[in-house]
Scaffold this motif. Structure first.
Motif, PDB file in Angstrom:
ATOM      1  N   THR A  20       5.743  -2.906  -1.827  1.00 31.56           N
ATOM      2  CA  THR A  20       5.749  -3.714  -1.549  1.00 31.56           C
ATOM      3  C   THR A  20       6.731  -4.097  -0.423  1.00 31.56           C
ATOM      4  O   THR A  20       8.202  -2.651  -0.373  1.00 31.56           O
ATOM      5  CB  THR A  20       6.940  -4.145  -2.922  1.00 31.56           C
ATOM      6  N   ASN A  23       6.615  -2.783   4.972  1.00 28.95           N
ATOM      7  CA  ASN A  23       6.623  -3.486   6.898  1.00 28.95           C
ATOM      8  C   ASN A  23       7.628  -3.020   7.510  1.00 28.95           C
ATOM      9  O   ASN A  23       8.050  -2.567   8.996  1.00 28.95           O
ATOM     10  CB  ASN A  23       6.268  -4.853   7.050  1.00 28.95           C
ATOM     11  N   LEU A  28       8.258   1.274   5.139  1.00 31.30           N
ATOM     12  CA  LEU A  28       8.172   1.840   5.536  1.00 31.30           C
ATOM     13  C   LEU A  28       7.795   3.172   5.664  1.00 31.30           C
ATOM     14  O   LEU A  28       6.734   4.022   5.977  1.00 31.30           O
ATOM     15  CB  LEU A  28       8.157   1.110   6.871  1.00 31.30           C
ATOM     16  N   LEU A  43       0.215  -1.538   1.701  1.00 30.58           N
ATOM     17  CA  LEU A  43       1.179  -2.789   2.333  1.00 30.58           C
ATOM     18  C   LEU A  43       1.521  -3.837   2.378  1.00 30.58           C
ATOM     19  O   LEU A  43       0.379  -4.872   2.191  1.00 30.58           O
ATOM     20  CB  LEU A  43       1.643  -2.890   3.729  1.00 30.58           C
ATOM     21  N   VAL A  45       3.270  -7.767   1.909  1.00 26.21           N
ATOM     22  CA  VAL A  45       4.315  -7.864   2.034  1.00 26.21           C
ATOM     23  C   VAL A  45       4.435  -9.366   2.570  1.00 26.21           C
ATOM     24  O   VAL A  45       3.508  -9.791   2.791  1.00 26.21           O
ATOM     25  CB  VAL A  45       4.293  -6.897   3.752  1.00 26.21           C
ATOM     26  N   VAL A  48       2.624 -11.148   7.258  1.00 27.25           N
ATOM     27  CA  VAL A  48       1.059  -9.883   7.261  1.00 27.25           C
ATOM     28  C   VAL A  48       1.694  -9.504   8.838  1.00 27.25           C
ATOM     29  O   VAL A  48       1.015  -8.739   9.037  1.00 27.25           O
ATOM     30  CB  VAL A  48      -0.072 -11.178   7.266  1.00 27.25           C
ATOM     31  N   GLY A  51       2.878  -6.712   8.816  1.00 30.24           N
ATOM     32  CA  GLY A  51       2.261  -5.577   7.924  1.00 30.24           C
ATOM     33  C   GLY A  51       1.348  -5.368   8.757  1.00 30.24           C
ATOM     34  O   GLY A  51       1.834  -4.043   8.787  1.00 30.24           O
ATOM     35  N   GLU A  52       0.969  -5.804   9.683  1.00 28.05           N
ATOM     36  CA  GLU A  52      -0.362  -5.176  10.876  1.00 28.05           C
ATOM     37  C   GLU A  52       0.211  -4.028  11.188  1.00 28.05           C
ATOM     38  O   GLU A  52      -0.211  -2.955  11.557  1.00 28.05           O
ATOM     39  CB  GLU A  52      -1.190  -6.807  10.831  1.00 28.05           C
ATOM     40  N   ALA A  55       1.169  -1.273   9.605  1.00 27.82           N
ATOM     41  CA  ALA A  55       0.182  -0.138   9.707  1.00 27.82           C
ATOM     42  C   ALA A  55      -0.352   0.397  10.691  1.00 27.82           C
ATOM     43  O   ALA A  55      -0.560   1.470  10.639  1.00 27.82           O
ATOM     44  CB  ALA A  55      -1.235  -1.073   8.797  1.00 27.82           C
ATOM     45  N   VAL A  69      -3.601  -3.936   4.737  1.00 30.57           N
ATOM     46  CA  VAL A  69      -2.614  -5.348   3.761  1.00 30.57           C
ATOM     47  C   VAL A  69      -2.638  -6.011   3.759  1.00 30.57           C
ATOM     48  O   VAL A  69      -3.669  -6.461   3.625  1.00 30.57           O
ATOM     49  CB  VAL A  69      -1.709  -5.702   5.596  1.00 30.57           C
ATOM     50  N   GLU A  71      -0.544 -10.236   1.682  1.00 36.14           N
ATOM     51  CA  GLU A  71       0.457 -10.578   1.225  1.00 36.14           C
ATOM     52  C   GLU A  71       0.829 -11.089   0.157  1.00 36.14           C
ATOM     53  O   GLU A  71      -0.090 -11.590  -0.885  1.00 36.14           O
ATOM     54  CB  GLU A  71      -0.452 -12.424   2.184  1.00 36.14           C
TER      55      GLU A  71
END
Length: 306
Positions: A20, A23, A28, A43, A45, A48, A51-52, A55, A69, A71
């Protein structure tokens, strides 16, 4: 304990890790190392898009990284339930759940979607619900672990069960400490209950000392120029984010870790240093406090387990 580094993480191939708040910062760094050691990393997060981007940065850093990722807004029980339902369906077996996400408030009190004090709701109650909703999936794994992220601040905190939401006398720093104490109590009590149930899942705790995560400068930015100066001085006392992530990586992956163990830095006041086993505060380790907080968390979240 000998000096432990991320290079000592065993091969995580075939293991599913949910991190959790992955990001940025400690999350990370943790996700990157798990991916580097071949885990499939989720991930989880709130944002989003962020998060992407995280990633993508992991994929650039780690050749062949398996990362995706999902949500998850820990400040909303509806989001926690929806995310847990999707994770449970897509990953029948989950090997690692690293409850890393954390929130620090700087100003006036705020509340979650469910009316909880924002820090308690995000840092502890959201993770309590998520863990319970994924426990069956964790139980199907071979030696699954739940890692709860504490803080050195928990040692000077106290839980007021007559005012868990800090409505009578709110102070952001005190409420943050209480949220991290609650997180620590949760990790310790979860270990007791898993043992009593004969579960193969381990509950382990970690804290990063004071690391250069994205929360460090935020804690001072509201104080203007003086705050920026203090933040710069403070950075000299802290450790890099990658090093701050080592205690939770050790808790999640090192061979021989036992349920209920707590890892943090070895240095003065556990601010920085090599990974070592540390002790929770007396209040955090008190079984009576654990039982009382567990009962309150079940009532507040509507999630009952163990």
């Amino acid at each position: 304990m000998a000096v432990w580094t991320a290079d000592q993480i065993p091969d995580q191939r075939g293991r599913i890790a949910v991190v959790t708040g992955a990001n940025s910062g400690l999350g990370l760094s943790t996700a990157t190392e798990l991916a580097r050691h071949r885990a499939r990393v989720v991930l989880a997060v709130r944002n989003v898009r962020a998060g992407e981007e995280a990633a993508a940065s992991i994929r650039r850093t780690v050749t062949g990284a398996q990362v995706e990722v999902r949500e998850l807004d820990l400040a909303s029980l509806a989001s926690v339930r929806e995310s847990a339902k999707a994770l449970a369906a897509d990953f029948p077996v989950i090997d690692l759940l690293i409850n890393n996400a954390g929130l620090v408030l700087l100003g006036p009190a705020r509340t979650t979607a469910d009316g909880f004090e924002m820090q308690l709701g995000t840092n502890m109650l959201g993770h309590f619900a998520l863990t319970g909703l994924l426990l069956d999936n964790l139980g199907r794994a071979d030696a699954a672990r739940v890692v709860s992220l504490s803080s050195v601040t928990h040692k000077n905190a106290h839980l007021d069960f007559d005012d868990l939401m800090s409505r009578r006398d709110f102070a952001a720093a005190r409420a943050y400490g209480a949220s991290k104490l609650a997180t620590t109590v949760f990790g310790v009590e979860l270990d007791r209950r898993l043992r009593a149930a004969g579960s193969p899942v381990l509950s382990v705790l970690a804290h990063p000392g004071i690391s250069r995560s994205n929360l460090t400068p935020r804690a001072w930015e509201h104080r203007g120029r003086a705050g920026r100066i203090l933040a710069s001085v403070g950075l000299l006392m802290t450790q890099p984010t990658a090093r701050g992530a080592l205690p939770q990586l050790h808790a999640a992956t090192a061979p021989g870790v036992r349920g209920g163990q707590f890892f943090g830095p070895s240095g003065f006041r556990e601010i920085r240093g090599n990974v070592t086993e540390v002790r929770p505060s007396t209040e955090a380790a008190d079984p009576a406090v654990g039982r009382r907080l567990w009962s309150a968390a079940e009532s507040l979240t509507g999630v009952t387990y163990l």
